[in-house]
Motif scaffolding. Structure first.
Motif, PDB file in Angstrom:
ATOM      1  N   GLN A  40      14.244  41.715  99.263  1.00 15.08           N
ATOM      2  CA  GLN A  40      12.978  41.648  99.986  1.00 15.08           C
ATOM      3  C   GLN A  40      11.769  41.736  99.050  1.00 15.08           C
ATOM      4  OE1 GLN A  40      15.148  43.588 103.845  1.00 15.08           O
ATOM      5  NE2 GLN A  40      13.458  44.727 102.955  1.00 15.08           N
ATOM      6  N   TRP A  41      11.932  42.342  97.887  1.00 12.50           N
ATOM      7  CA  TRP A  41      10.831  42.394  96.915  1.00 12.50           C
ATOM      8  C   TRP A  41      10.483  41.006  96.384  1.00 12.50           C
ATOM      9  CZ3 TRP A  41       7.379  45.962  95.203  1.00 12.50           C
ATOM     10  CH2 TRP A  41       7.562  47.275  95.636  1.00 12.50           C
ATOM     11  N   ARG A  42      11.391  40.042  96.518  1.00 17.62           N
ATOM     12  CA  ARG A  42      11.109  38.689  96.020  1.00 17.62           C
ATOM     13  C   ARG A  42      10.267  37.872  97.001  1.00 17.62           C
ATOM     14  NH1 ARG A  42      17.055  38.670  95.347  1.00 17.62           N
ATOM     15  NH2 ARG A  42      17.524  39.685  93.354  1.00 17.62           N
ATOM     16  N   ILE A  43      10.096  38.362  98.225  1.00 16.71           N
ATOM     17  CA  ILE A  43       9.314  37.652  99.233  1.00 16.71           C
ATOM     18  C   ILE A  43       7.840  37.977  99.003  1.00 16.71           C
ATOM     19  CG2 ILE A  43       8.946  37.320 101.702  1.00 16.71           C
ATOM     20  CD1 ILE A  43      11.789  38.498 102.116  1.00 16.71           C
ATOM     21  N   PRO A  44       7.013  37.013  98.632  1.00 14.49           N
ATOM     22  CA  PRO A  44       5.627  37.335  98.259  1.00 14.49           C
ATOM     23  C   PRO A  44       4.872  38.161  99.295  1.00 14.49           C
ATOM     24  CG  PRO A  44       6.139  35.062  97.680  1.00 14.49           C
ATOM     25  CD  PRO A  44       7.322  35.575  98.455  1.00 14.49           C
ATOM     26  N   ALA A  45       4.977  37.804 100.576  1.00 11.36           N
ATOM     27  CA  ALA A  45       4.229  38.526 101.602  1.00 11.36           C
ATOM     28  C   ALA A  45       4.736  39.953 101.760  1.00 11.36           C
ATOM     29  CB  ALA A  45       4.329  37.780 102.933  1.00 11.36           C
ATOM     30  N   ILE A  46       6.046  40.146 101.682  1.00 13.90           N
ATOM     31  CA  ILE A  46       6.597  41.489 101.824  1.00 13.90           C
ATOM     32  C   ILE A  46       6.264  42.335 100.604  1.00 13.90           C
ATOM     33  CG2 ILE A  46       8.722  42.829 102.108  1.00 13.90           C
ATOM     34  CD1 ILE A  46       7.857  41.266 104.574  1.00 13.90           C
ATOM     35  N   ARG A  47       6.378  41.751  99.405  1.00 19.75           N
ATOM     36  CA  ARG A  47       6.024  42.497  98.193  1.00 19.75           C
ATOM     37  C   ARG A  47       4.569  42.942  98.246  1.00 19.75           C
ATOM     38  NH1 ARG A  47       7.394  38.953  94.766  1.00 19.75           N
ATOM     39  NH2 ARG A  47       5.353  38.042  94.342  1.00 19.75           N
ATOM     40  N   ALA A  48       3.677  42.065  98.689  1.00 16.83           N
ATOM     41  CA  ALA A  48       2.265  42.421  98.793  1.00 16.83           C
ATOM     42  C   ALA A  48       2.062  43.552  99.795  1.00 16.83           C
ATOM     43  CB  ALA A  48       1.449  41.197  99.204  1.00 16.83           C
ATOM     44  N   ALA A  49       2.814  43.521 100.899  1.00 18.24           N
ATOM     45  CA  ALA A  49       2.709  44.596 101.900  1.00 18.24           C
ATOM     46  C   ALA A  49       3.185  45.921 101.319  1.00 18.24           C
ATOM     47  CB  ALA A  49       3.514  44.233 103.143  1.00 18.24           C
ATOM     48  N   TYR A  50       4.310  45.904 100.599  1.00 27.65           N
ATOM     49  CA  TYR A  50       4.802  47.131  99.967  1.00 27.65           C
ATOM     50  C   TYR A  50       3.753  47.700  99.009  1.00 27.65           C
ATOM     51  CZ  TYR A  50       9.601  45.882 101.465  1.00 27.65           C
ATOM     52  OH  TYR A  50      10.734  45.578 102.183  1.00 27.65           O
ATOM     53  N   GLN A  51       3.186  46.835  98.189  1.00 29.62           N
ATOM     54  CA  GLN A  51       2.222  47.290  97.190  1.00 29.62           C
ATOM     55  C   GLN A  51       0.964  47.864  97.844  1.00 29.62           C
ATOM     56  OE1 GLN A  51       1.946  43.578  95.082  1.00 29.62           O
ATOM     57  NE2 GLN A  51       3.483  44.142  93.559  1.00 29.62           N
ATOM     58  N   ALA A  52       0.506  47.195  98.915  1.00 32.35           N
ATOM     59  CA  ALA A  52      -0.687  47.681  99.608  1.00 32.35           C
ATOM     60  C   ALA A  52      -0.413  49.016 100.305  1.00 32.35           C
ATOM     61  CB  ALA A  52      -1.158  46.642 100.615  1.00 32.35           C
TER      62      ALA A  52
END
Length: 357
Positions: A40-52
């Motif tokens: 899931q970390w490879r999915i750009p939108a999900i990674r951005a959500a995790y980081q935010a």
């Protein structure tokens, strides 16, 4: 931020679970459905959500039993709420977390409710999205049933179609990586057992005992879970607020990520619920502009069954090359890049195409 290192917890019944913990601030556990947190970390939108989220909270992600980085060899007859509660207990205890807020996402909604009711001293707040206390209600939409029928028929096609149907149309890299996350999350037998167990989950009796403030979120198209399910859920919880989000993509942090993140983090950190402005999402006019013939509608409606071209030809009593010709025309008219796109398109309009006139 790269994918954080995996940690491993062990449940009281001996199942090893992979989890991650990162960020700072109050703890939020994003509870899993069928998941693969590394993928899931490879999915750009999900990674951005995790980081935010990690800039506002300490975020905990984990793979439930039978999925992702957790033990795959499990008892397929033990996938009800008690098993999922054991998973959550194990992760919290191993991470040394006394209290946390819970994000119950899809399948995990019922588990979050049950844990909040039975262990109120360990739950600060609840955010609930996409599921229901009686999980069968969340699985009734025709699109969901059509997707689930693909699990045994063609696991790869299920992954591709689920990613496109649940993420939306033409999502590029997000769609590709989401399909890979679905595909690698588990196996078809485990997924079948998960969803079979989910249909029997019912924690409505726990609702009156939930003391944690709850934010119930809804963003679904008309083919998805009816908003009435979430209205009943919010009404049954002692301290809950329902927010009907604008848009139609049935996920969080994708269609309007800034608004979703602000809403969720505001509730988690201060208890406030900010107003959400409605916005136009537009409409899809591809079929309206290039009408499908009755036979093309029939072929499109059969694609979610997972049949090969030869099997479609036998069912329809036509030649294989005729099926191929219809498919080429369908792809052109709806703008599909291939079979998985067409399946996802049919699933989003399942009531239109499953039984064409």
């Amino acid at each position: 931020m790269d994918s954080p290192p995996l940690r491993f917890a062990r449940t009281e019944d001996g199942v090893t679970l992979g989890y991650q913990m990162f960020g700072s601030g109050p703890v939020l556990v994003w509870m899993p459905s069928l998941s693969n947190i590394v993928a899931q970390w490879r999915i750009p939108a999900i990674r951005a959500a995790y980081q935010a989220l990690a800039r506002q909270v300490t975020l905990v992600l984990y793979d439930g039993r039978g999925t992702g980085s957790s033990d795959r060899r499990i008892d397929l007859g033990d996938l009800g709420v008690p098993a999922h509660l054991r998973d959550l207990h194990a992760v919290l205890d191993h991470a040394g977390i006394a209290r946390a807020s819970l994000l119950g996402y899809y399948h995990a909604t019922a588990t979050a409710i049950a844990f909040a009711a039975r262990r109120p001293e360990r739950v600060d707040r609840l955010v609930l999205f996409g599921g229901a206390p009686r999980m069968r209600e969340a699985m009734l939409p025709a699109q969901t049933q059509a997707l689930l029928s693909l699990i045994e028929q063609d696991w790869d096609l299920f992954a591709d179609a689920a990613a496109a149907a649940w993420l939306g149309w033409d999502t590029g890299p997000s769609n590709r990586w989401t399909a890979e996350a679905f595909r690698t999350a588990t196996t078809a037998p485990v997924a079948k057992a998960w969803f079979a167990a989910a249909e029997r989950i019912d924690v409505t009796g726990d609702l009156p005992r939930v003391r944690a403030p709850a934010l119930v979120l809804h963003r679904q198209g008309h083919q998805q879970i009816p908003v009435e399910v979430f209205r009943r859920l919010a009404a049954a919880l002692p301290d809950a607020r329902l927010v009907e989000l604008p848009g139609s993509t049935p996920t969080l942090f994708l269609e309007d990520p800034a608004a979703d993140l602000g809403l969720v983090t505001g509730f988690l950190t201060t208890g406030t619920v900010t107003a959400v402005a409605a916005r136009s999402t537009g409409t899809d006019t591809r079929v309206a502009g290039h009408p499908l013939t009755p036979r093309e509608r029939q072929v499109l409606g059969l694609l979610p069954d997972g049949d090969s071209n030869a099997e479609l030809a036998r069912r329809l009593g036509i030649a294989v090359h005729t099926v191929e010709r219809h498919l080429a025309s369908i792809y052109r008219k709806i703008g599909a890049r291939g079979r998985a796109d067409a399946v996802a398109y049919a699933l989003r309009r399942v009531t239109d195409f499953r039984h064409p006139s």
